[in-house]
Motif scaffolding. Structure first.
Motif, short mmCIF file in Angstrom:
data_model
loop_
_atom_site.label_atom_id
_atom_site.label_comp_id
_atom_site.label_asym_id
_atom_site.label_seq_id
_atom_site.Cartn_x
_atom_site.Cartn_y
_atom_site.Cartn_z
N UNK A 188 12.75 6.45 -2.68
CA UNK A 188 13.47 5.98 -3.86
C UNK A 188 12.84 4.40 -4.05
N UNK A 189 12.72 3.67 -3.05
CA UNK A 189 12.65 2.36 -3.28
C UNK A 189 11.93 1.74 -2.19
N UNK A 190 11.01 0.77 -2.36
CA UNK A 190 10.16 0.19 -1.52
C UNK A 190 10.19 -1.26 -1.65
N UNK A 191 10.36 -1.99 -0.50
CA UNK A 191 10.26 -3.69 -0.76
C UNK A 191 9.15 -4.01 0.24
N UNK A 192 8.48 -5.39 -0.06
CA UNK A 192 7.47 -5.87 0.85
C UNK A 192 8.05 -7.04 1.12
N UNK A 193 7.97 -7.37 2.67
CA UNK A 193 8.57 -8.45 3.19
C UNK A 193 7.45 -9.15 4.19
N UNK A 196 5.41 -13.58 9.34
CA UNK A 196 4.56 -14.05 10.09
C UNK A 196 3.07 -13.57 10.05
N UNK A 197 2.64 -12.78 11.05
CA UNK A 197 1.18 -12.28 10.52
C UNK A 197 1.28 -10.95 10.02
N UNK A 198 2.31 -10.32 9.63
CA UNK A 198 2.69 -8.82 9.30
C UNK A 198 3.17 -8.93 8.20
N UNK A 199 2.88 -7.66 7.33
CA UNK A 199 3.43 -7.56 6.01
C UNK A 199 4.51 -6.26 6.45
N UNK A 200 5.75 -6.26 6.18
CA UNK A 200 6.77 -5.34 6.53
C UNK A 200 7.00 -4.54 5.18
N UNK A 201 6.89 -3.16 5.06
CA UNK A 201 7.15 -2.29 3.98
C UNK A 201 8.43 -1.72 4.71
N UNK A 202 9.33 -2.12 3.65
CA UNK A 202 10.76 -1.59 3.79
C UNK A 202 10.95 -0.44 2.89
N UNK A 203 10.96 0.88 3.28
CA UNK A 203 11.30 2.10 2.87
C UNK A 203 12.72 2.65 2.71
N UNK A 204 13.17 2.93 1.59
CA UNK A 204 14.61 3.19 1.38
C UNK A 204 15.02 4.48 0.92
N UNK A 205 15.76 5.27 1.29
CA UNK A 205 16.28 6.49 0.94
C UNK A 205 15.13 7.56 0.45
#
Length: 354
Positions: A188-193, A196-205
């Protein structure tokens, strides 16, 4: 003799710059298309686009200059032959070897310039190019557009329905590399954070489907995090000596820990062999210039354009094979075979006749 040399060099310079403008224009278009593909993921303005273009120029110039020089020399001699100017020179006592004295200093100077491009400018410009892209990724300057297919984020193929700032809604992700199996995710939703040296893909619901060989696992989740390495751990500037010294890593024992270093060393070794051969091309192909360019217009038909393109394609084809399968070890044998073959043809087809 000085007047004849000056006359030939004037024709050569006109032909060289005419061809160089055309070849440079074509390569610039190809280069612009290549850079434009980066904008599918990373947001760039006009100045960013020009900066990447500037970083890519050394590679463009490296391959354009020897092709332009060789082609210009051959066409210049061919044109002078068609206009009966070379037959007149030969009747006055000039020999085909006279052209070696004209083209050798130019070929030597060009080879030196190409060596500087290949071993100094290109590694430095590539490092700046990659640092620029990495910095854009670090700032999460990602350009994911709603309702567009074939967008990539690391190893993920991404489709989004809508977006706001760094948040994306109704997202579909697919990858066969991020996890052990092929993974299909609906969220339903994705945030990019940035971390440091990585990009985190936060994936919700959403729901994740893992494709095993004989089954598909379904996982419902409230939050999932996938990490993509966007910057190397070491961001210190490395000089060209350190860059080329990475070739020694090819002798490391092959394991998962050293795999990336060994693959990088193989790529650098391939580039090393290719750069040497392309840099030597103007110098080791001097005999090929009169061989293709000199003819008697009354007795010979001109296939100069076909032979010139075929010679360049043949050389670069062998260069690719040697740099891929016989790096370093194949350089000397190939150069010797190339020089001897061309010289023997020159002695048979040109020196004996003219």
């Amino acid at each position: 003799m000085k007047l004849a040399s000056r006359y030939i060099l004037e024709h050569l310079s006109k032909m060289f710059f005419s061809l160089f403008i055309v070849i440079f224009f074509i390569t610039s278009i190809i280069l612009s298309i290549r850079i434009a593909t980066v904008t599918f993921i990373i947001k760039m303005n006009f100045f960013d686009f020009f900066e990447l273009y500037f970083y890519s120029l050394p590679v463009t110039m490296f391959f354009a200059l020897p092709i332009t020089f060789f082609t210009a020399c051959v066409i210049t001699l061919s044109k002078l032959s068609k206009e009966y100017e070379l037959p007149v020179l030969f009747s006055l006592g000039f020999s085909p070897a006279y052209f070696f004295r004209i083209f050798f200093p130019l070929s030597l100077m060009l080879s030196i310039i190409l060596f500087f491009f290949s071993f100094v400018l290109i590694p430095s410009s590539n490092e700046l190019y990659n640092k620029f892209l990495n910095q854009k990724k670090k700032n999460i300057d990602i350009n994911l557009q709603p309702a567009e297919f074939a967008q990539k984020l690391g190893s993920w193929l991404v489709y989004i329905q809508s977006s706001s700032d760094k948040s994306y809604n109704d997202v579909v992700l697919f990858s066969n590399k991020s996890f052990e199996y092929e993974t299909f995710i609906v969220a339903d939703k994705v945030n990019l954070v940035a971390q440091d040296s990585t990009l985190e893909i936060h994936i919700f619901d959403g729901t994740a489907y893992l494709n095993h060989e004989k089954s598909i696992d379904k996982i419902d989740y409230q939050k999932m995090i996938s990490r993509i390495e966007i910057l190397p751990q070491e961001q210190k500037h490395q000089d060209v000596i350190k860059y080329w010294s990475k070739i020694n890593n090819i002798n490391l024992p092959y394991n998962e820990e050293n795999r990336r270093q060994i693959e990088e060393a193989r790529k650098i070794l391939k580039n090393f062999s290719q750069y040497i051969l392309v840099s030597l091309f103007p110098l080791i192909s001097i005999a090929l210039i009169p061989l293709l360019g000199i003819m008697h217009p009354r007795f010979n038909r001109s296939y100069v354009y076909f032979y010139t393109i075929a010679s360049i394609a043949l050389f670069h084809g062998f260069t690719h094979i040697i740099s891929t399968y016989f790096p370093v070890k194949g350089i000397v044998p190939f150069v010797l075979i190339w020089c001897v073959s061309i010289y023997l043809l020159y002695r048979k087809q040109i020196a004996k006749i003219f």
